[in-house]
Design an enzyme around this catalytic site. Structure first.
Site, PDB file in Angstrom:
ATOM      1  N   GLU A 131       0.847  -1.198   0.000  1.00  0.00           N
ATOM      2  CA  GLU A 131       0.000   0.000   0.000  1.00  0.00           C
ATOM      3  C   GLU A 131       0.882   1.247   0.000  1.00  0.00           C
ATOM      4  O   GLU A 131       2.098   1.154   0.212  1.00  0.00           O
ATOM      5  CB  GLU A 131      -0.917  -0.024   1.220  1.00  0.00           C
ATOM      6  N   THR A 162       2.054  -5.099  -9.988  1.00  0.00           N
ATOM      7  CA  THR A 162       2.288  -5.567 -11.347  1.00  0.00           C
ATOM      8  C   THR A 162       0.961  -6.061 -11.915  1.00  0.00           C
ATOM      9  O   THR A 162       0.285  -6.880 -11.295  1.00  0.00           O
ATOM     10  CB  THR A 162       3.331  -6.705 -11.363  1.00  0.00           C
ATOM     11  N   GLY A 344      31.086   5.271 -23.974  1.00  0.00           N
ATOM     12  CA  GLY A 344      30.031   6.193 -24.387  1.00  0.00           C
ATOM     13  C   GLY A 344      28.859   5.488 -25.049  1.00  0.00           C
ATOM     14  O   GLY A 344      27.701   5.885 -24.880  1.00  0.00           O
ATOM     15  N   GLU A 367       9.725  -7.041  -3.993  1.00  0.00           N
ATOM     16  CA  GLU A 367       9.530  -8.228  -3.150  1.00  0.00           C
ATOM     17  C   GLU A 367      10.492  -8.264  -1.974  1.00  0.00           C
ATOM     18  O   GLU A 367      11.041  -9.312  -1.608  1.00  0.00           O
ATOM     19  CB  GLU A 367       9.611  -9.507  -3.998  1.00  0.00           C
ATOM     20  N   GLU A 371      17.846  -4.614   2.103  1.00  0.00           N
ATOM     21  CA  GLU A 371      17.917  -4.452   3.561  1.00  0.00           C
ATOM     22  C   GLU A 371      16.955  -5.406   4.266  1.00  0.00           C
ATOM     23  O   GLU A 371      17.283  -5.989   5.309  1.00  0.00           O
ATOM     24  CB  GLU A 371      17.609  -2.996   3.932  1.00  0.00           C
TER      25      GLU A 371
END
Length: 383
Positions: A131, A162, A344, A367, A371
């Site tokens: 949320e 998704t 480049g 998902e 951390e």
């Protein structure tokens, strides 16, 4: 045409790899940048992938699926992600989240109703846990489902979903009990077209741009009790189990992106000449390639081991988190080094590595961030 079959051996695993590779080269590669630039979610492609068995890899054949295991599933995701991370991400979310939640926790009537449509690609699936103000802190979710006779009235918003706009059906976890109660959330199957179930904002993303990410908004959405997966109050517990498999999906996705960037770098370093020789001959480049190859090998072993634990029914929480954490981090490192090898040219959209660079970052976030994976791993090792 279901190319993927359930009679397995190493030879058949190679056939599955070749099938996914050929599909990606034929139907995905020609459109990769077009879809990326326009943020187009190619839903027709997913219907076609269903015909090949790629959208029901883990679903038993009796429900229209391929009836395969995690080794085959990892292989399919990896081969598609080598060509396009966006499509790999959508295949992963459809298989491991929505479809797998129904496969794992639905009753027989629900399985018979939804799995054949999802496994064959007739329907695209979404899964709603996150949320606006609760990501990893899911027990503080504000989306509620209040009981009203034989129905539940769902109100709230899910985001970063998704297929939140195009999905034909969604598994939605909503709060039916008290805040911070792990048994206070329930999983519902909600079909698109149900009054009060609407799509909100579609996100404009750095990478994974052909994988649709959008809000799902519930405004007095009335859902019958027959749409509950399992029992009332089991939603959060179910979701945590589903994420074990979902993290293997992201590890496989990361592995595919890393391999795609690595293979492009090897090819380019052999072709690009400076100071009268291919740049692959310079130690600064060859050592980068050596590091890439080693990291990929380690990430694949972790991912395959986690998949093995899922296939044998053993607890995979620690290994799934390790695989997701390590594979996603090395995907970012390898994509970064790939851009450096290209110089480049790597910074332009005429060459593939800038897209791998953009796509890889999501793998360290979706998902469960890196951390959060460390948190999961540390809890497991300290038990």
């Amino acid at each position: 045409m279901n190319v993927v079959t359930s009679d397995l051996s190493l030879d058949n695993l190679q056939l599955i790899r070749e099938s996914a590779h050929d599909f990606a080269e034929t139907y995905i590669r020609p459109h990769v940048m077009e879809w990326d630039e326009s943020q187009h979610f190619p839903i027709d492609l997913f219907h076609r992938m269903g015909e090949y068995g790629f959208l029901g890899v883990l679903v038993p054949e009796e429900y229209g699926g391929a009836g395969l295991g995690y080794q085959e599933y990892i292989t399919v995701i990896e081969e598609i992600a080598k060509v396009c991370g966006s499509i790999g991400l959508s295949v992963a979310a459809h298989n491991s989240l929505c479809t797998n939640h129904i496969l794992s926790f639905a009753n027989e009537e629900q399985k018979a109703k939804y799995l054949p449509k999802l496994a064959t690609g007739e329907w695209i699936g979404a899964w709603g846990l996150t949320e606006p103000n609760t990501g990893s802190d899911a027990m503080r979710m504000k989306c509620t489902a209040e009981k009203d006779g034989d129905y539940y009235i769902i109100n709230g918003t899910k985001n970063w979903i998704t297929h939140g706009k195009s999905g034909h059906v969604a598994v939605v976890i909503a709060r039916t009990g008290e805040l911070l109660d792990s048994h206070g959330m329930t999983a519902f199957v909600v079909e698109r077209g149900t009054p009060g179930f609407n799509a909100g904002k579609k996100e404009n993303k750095l990478g994974m741009r052909a994988s649709e990410t959008a809000e799902m908004i519930f405004d007095n959405c009335r859902v019958h009790k027959s749409q509950i997966l399992g029992e009332e109050g089991e939603g959060f517990i179910q979701a945590m189990k589903i994420l074990d498999g979902g993290r293997i999906s992201i590890a496989a996705l990361s592995l595919g992106i890393a391999k795609g960037a690595y293979e492009a770098s090897v090819k380019y370093s052999k072709e690009r000449e400076q100071f009268g020789q291919p740049i692959a001959h310079f130690q600064g480049i060859s050592f980068k390639l050596a590091d890439m190859a080693t990291k990929i090998e380690a990430a694949e072993l972790l991912t395959r081991k986690a998949g093995y634990l899922k296939d044998t029914g053993d607890k995979s929480t620690k290994l799934s988190a390790m695989a997701k954490y390590y594979a996603s981090e090395i995907a970012v490192q390898i994509a970064t080094d790939s851009v450096q090898i290209y110089g480049g040219y790597g910074y332009t959209k005429d060459f593939p590595v800038e897209k791998f660079y953009r796509d890889a970052k999501l793998c360290t976030i979706g998902e469960g961030t890196s951390e959060i994976q460390k948190l999961v791993i540390s809890r497991e090792v300290l038990k």
